[in-house]
Motif scaffolding. Structure first.
Motif, PDB file in Angstrom:
ATOM      1  N   THR A  48      24.458  56.875  12.008  1.00  0.00           N
ATOM      2  CA  THR A  48      23.614  56.004  10.945  1.00  0.00           C
ATOM      3  C   THR A  48      22.977  55.798  10.330  1.00  0.00           C
ATOM      4  O   THR A  48      22.411  55.318  10.084  1.00  0.00           O
ATOM      5  N   ASP A  49      22.627  57.304  10.389  1.00  0.00           N
ATOM      6  CA  ASP A  49      20.889  57.924   9.714  1.00  0.00           C
ATOM      7  C   ASP A  49      21.833  57.865   8.605  1.00  0.00           C
ATOM      8  O   ASP A  49      22.044  58.157   7.274  1.00  0.00           O
ATOM      9  N   PRO A  50      20.345  56.647   7.485  1.00  0.00           N
ATOM     10  CA  PRO A  50      20.885  56.462   5.903  1.00  0.00           C
ATOM     11  C   PRO A  50      20.013  58.221   4.910  1.00  0.00           C
ATOM     12  O   PRO A  50      20.630  58.371   3.495  1.00  0.00           O
ATOM     13  N   ARG A  51      19.578  58.510   5.760  1.00  0.00           N
ATOM     14  CA  ARG A  51      18.825  60.155   4.739  1.00  0.00           C
ATOM     15  C   ARG A  51      19.946  61.254   5.625  1.00  0.00           C
ATOM     16  O   ARG A  51      20.310  62.215   5.141  1.00  0.00           O
ATOM     17  N   LEU A  52      21.124  60.528   5.856  1.00  0.00           N
ATOM     18  CA  LEU A  52      21.811  61.833   5.976  1.00  0.00           C
ATOM     19  C   LEU A  52      23.562  61.405   5.207  1.00  0.00           C
ATOM     20  O   LEU A  52      24.087  60.358   5.167  1.00  0.00           O
ATOM     21  N   ILE A 337      29.345  52.990   8.982  1.00  0.00           N
ATOM     22  CA  ILE A 337      30.128  52.446   7.392  1.00  0.00           C
ATOM     23  C   ILE A 337      30.707  53.240   7.046  1.00  0.00           C
ATOM     24  O   ILE A 337      32.566  52.493   6.680  1.00  0.00           O
ATOM     25  N   HIS A 338      31.210  54.008   7.853  1.00  0.00           N
ATOM     26  CA  HIS A 338      32.367  55.451   7.852  1.00  0.00           C
ATOM     27  C   HIS A 338      33.627  55.517   8.939  1.00  0.00           C
ATOM     28  O   HIS A 338      34.205  55.971   8.473  1.00  0.00           O
ATOM     29  N   TYR A 339      33.283  54.307   9.491  1.00  0.00           N
ATOM     30  CA  TYR A 339      33.768  54.513  11.031  1.00  0.00           C
ATOM     31  C   TYR A 339      35.813  54.247   9.811  1.00  0.00           C
ATOM     32  O   TYR A 339      36.081  53.474   9.343  1.00  0.00           O
ATOM     33  N   CYS A 340      36.686  54.902  11.002  1.00  0.00           N
ATOM     34  CA  CYS A 340      38.151  55.648  10.502  1.00  0.00           C
ATOM     35  C   CYS A 340      38.679  53.905  10.271  1.00  0.00           C
ATOM     36  O   CYS A 340      38.544  52.956  11.175  1.00  0.00           O
ATOM     37  N   LEU A 341      38.725  54.255   8.752  1.00  0.00           N
ATOM     38  CA  LEU A 341      39.943  53.376   8.368  1.00  0.00           C
ATOM     39  C   LEU A 341      41.040  52.641   9.056  1.00  0.00           C
ATOM     40  O   LEU A 341      41.002  52.085   8.999  1.00  0.00           O
ATOM     41  N   GLY A 342      41.818  53.577   9.089  1.00  0.00           N
ATOM     42  CA  GLY A 342      42.664  54.163   9.920  1.00  0.00           C
ATOM     43  C   GLY A 342      42.494  53.423  11.955  1.00  0.00           C
ATOM     44  O   GLY A 342      43.572  54.277  12.176  1.00  0.00           O
ATOM     45  N   ALA A 343      41.685  53.567  11.964  1.00  0.00           N
ATOM     46  CA  ALA A 343      41.908  52.968  13.493  1.00  0.00           C
ATOM     47  C   ALA A 343      43.011  52.046  14.146  1.00  0.00           C
ATOM     48  O   ALA A 343      44.033  52.719  15.225  1.00  0.00           O
ATOM     49  N   PRO A 344      43.027  51.293  13.533  1.00  0.00           N
ATOM     50  CA  PRO A 344      43.456  50.055  14.770  1.00  0.00           C
ATOM     51  C   PRO A 344      45.680  50.901  13.886  1.00  0.00           C
ATOM     52  O   PRO A 344      46.256  50.844  15.156  1.00  0.00           O
ATOM     53  N   LEU A 345      45.551  51.916  13.068  1.00  0.00           N
ATOM     54  CA  LEU A 345      46.899  51.898  13.033  1.00  0.00           C
ATOM     55  C   LEU A 345      47.496  53.396  13.826  1.00  0.00           C
ATOM     56  O   LEU A 345      48.051  53.988  14.333  1.00  0.00           O
ATOM     57  N   ALA A 346      46.570  54.260  13.899  1.00  0.00           N
ATOM     58  CA  ALA A 346      46.331  54.927  14.778  1.00  0.00           C
ATOM     59  C   ALA A 346      46.265  54.933  16.527  1.00  0.00           C
ATOM     60  O   ALA A 346      47.938  55.956  16.957  1.00  0.00           O
ATOM     61  N   ARG A 347      45.940  54.492  16.502  1.00  0.00           N
ATOM     62  CA  ARG A 347      45.903  53.510  18.400  1.00  0.00           C
ATOM     63  C   ARG A 347      47.476  52.501  17.764  1.00  0.00           C
ATOM     64  O   ARG A 347      47.521  53.089  19.393  1.00  0.00           O
ATOM     65  N   MET A 348      47.581  51.843  17.323  1.00  0.00           N
ATOM     66  CA  MET A 348      49.364  51.581  18.127  1.00  0.00           C
ATOM     67  C   MET A 348      50.101  52.753  17.861  1.00  0.00           C
ATOM     68  O   MET A 348      51.208  53.068  18.456  1.00  0.00           O
ATOM     69  N   GLU A 349      49.997  53.925  16.800  1.00  0.00           N
ATOM     70  CA  GLU A 349      51.140  54.665  16.406  1.00  0.00           C
ATOM     71  C   GLU A 349      51.039  55.472  18.094  1.00  0.00           C
ATOM     72  O   GLU A 349      52.369  56.533  18.884  1.00  0.00           O
ATOM     73  N   GLY A 350      49.157  55.738  18.222  1.00  0.00           N
ATOM     74  CA  GLY A 350      49.319  56.422  20.209  1.00  0.00           C
ATOM     75  C   GLY A 350      50.207  55.532  20.870  1.00  0.00           C
ATOM     76  O   GLY A 350      50.978  56.267  21.719  1.00  0.00           O
TER      77      GLY A 350
END
Ligand code: HEM
Length: 395
Positions: A48-52, A337-350
């Protein structure tokens, strides 16, 4: 400066780094030098460091020092997609796509994901042994993401080859060839959809570009990102996860007795052996101090999620799969801010993949010694080339 560890089991190496050199320089195959962050708290803060920054231009000199091919490969992989941009571009791109991946939209896909899973398992149910990667782990996520994006699933063997190649270490000719083939294929598909749009995500991106909310290059870049991120990762959630459960059969039995544990088990498996083990990169926009080490401006920083999630300072008994771990703030989907957009889908598939295997093949077992399994050579993903299993008597 350290060299990279073995592909099969990087975890003892991470444990050493966390105590001896929690932020250390590592030379990757192909010559790229990176700073690797291995402790949980440092990892979470770095994400979450904006300098990175995510913009590869910020790291252009370091990338070019590893060879023109590395710079070009990174630029092609990141230019114009969400994973290669900072706010405000990132905010604009993410907003355009996020509506497709909300928890509610994803819940609507549940019956279809279950039907695809059942169909794939029907196809092998008479067999004694199968390669679970081929039978389920690969085809399930690719079929789902192809349907979402509007990409013909019939071409999936081609993607599998191209995306696998595109994720090889930089500098290998096959890496550049795979990336090129995938880009050309999707560019042709986008061209065809411009004339004949339908109710899919690529058509939605095209509509957004017609309104001027997205450039033509960004349509292609984000379609490529979604196709790769949408399946390469989930394939390995299923593969690594089932392996961890079968390696210690008491875990499989425990889940069979209490299927209500499956959602928590998927979180624990993501923590224990997540697919994106060492791939979340950032570029230092200025000198940044992490854990007492000054990371100079322009450096490439990689946050080792696979190490952070085994940090004993954060997770008691981190090398054990605990199906009842409860609180589990793992970083397998990243953070910030770049937290996986597809996390809900990936969790459901898993959850559906593992839940259905438990129900239909309660006696599932490894058909090869775990030590003999071959891990994929990949720059980004941790996953198996094959997972031979004995199906046992169907339920
Ligand atoms: C971002 C992991 C599945 C789409 C990320 C990041 C991680 C990750 C760690 C953050 C990278 C960073 O900060 O540099 C995973 C894992 C998955 C998975 C472990 C499966 C188990 C998916 C799926 C999709 C997807 C199914 C799409 C359908 C994306 C996208 C981003 C992303 C678009 C970029 C988000 C942004 O930059 O704002 N993923 N992912 N992922 N993932 Fe996933």
């Amino acid at each position: 400066m350290r060299d990279q560890p073995t592909v099969a089991d990087p975890y003892p190496w991470y444990a050493r780094l966390r105590t001896e050199a929690p932020v250390c320089r590592v030379r990757q195959e192909g010559g790229l030098e990176i700073y690797l962050v291995t402790r949980y708290e440092d990892a979470r803060r770095a994400l979450t460091d904006p300098r990175l920054s995510k913009n590869p231009e910020v790291g252009a000199e370091t990338l070019a020092a590893a060879g023109e091919h590395t710079y070009r490969a990174v630029a092609v992989a990141l230019a114009g997609n969400m994973l290669g941009t900072d706010p405000p571009e990132h905010t604009r791109l993410r907003r355009l796509l996020s509506a497709a991946f909300t928890q509610r939209r994803v819940e609507g896909l549940r019956p279809r994901v279950q039907a695809i899973t059942d169909g794939l398992l029907d196809a092998v149910s008479g067999r004694r042994e199968v390669d679970l990667m081929d039978a389920l782990a690969f085809p399930l996520p690719i079929t789902v993401i192809c349907e979402l994006l509007g990409v013909p699933a019939a071409d999936r063997d081609d993607f599998r080859r191209w995306t696998t190649a595109s994720l090889l270490p930089y500098g290998r000719p096959a890496q550049a060839d795979g990336t090129r083939a995938l880009n050309e294929y999707l560019a042709a598909l986008i061209k065809a959809k411009r004339d004949r749009p339908s109710d899919d995500l690529i058509s939605a991106l095209i509509t957004a570009s017609a309104d001027g909310r997205l450039s033509a290059d960004e349509v292609l870049a984000n379609a490529v990102l979604l196709l790769i991120a949408g399946h390469e990762t989930t394939v390995n959630l299923i593969g690594n996860g089932v392996l961890a459960l079968l390696r210690e059969p008491h875990l499989w039995r425990e889940l069979r007795r209490d299927p209500g544990l499956v959602p928590g088990a998927v979180e624990e498996l993501l923590r224990y052996d997540g697919p994106v083990e060492r791939a979340t990169s950032r570029f230092a926009a200025e000198d940044v101090e992490i854990a007492g080490v000054t990371v100079p401006k322009g450096s490439v920083v990689i946050v080792a999620l696979g190490s952070a999630d085994r940090d004993p300072e954060r997770f008691p008994d981190p090398d054990t799969v605990d199906l009842r771990r409860g609180e589990n703030p793992h970083l397998a989907f990243g953070h910030g801010i770049h937290y996986c957009l597809g996390a809900p889908l990936a969790r459901m598939e898993g959850q559906i993949a593992i839940g259905t295997l438990l129900r239909r093949f309660p006696d599932l077992a490894l058909a090869a010694p775990a030590g003999a399994l071959v891990w994929r050579e990949s720059r980004l993903m941790r996953g198996l080339t094959a997972l031979p299993v004995a199906l046992g008597a169907p339920a």
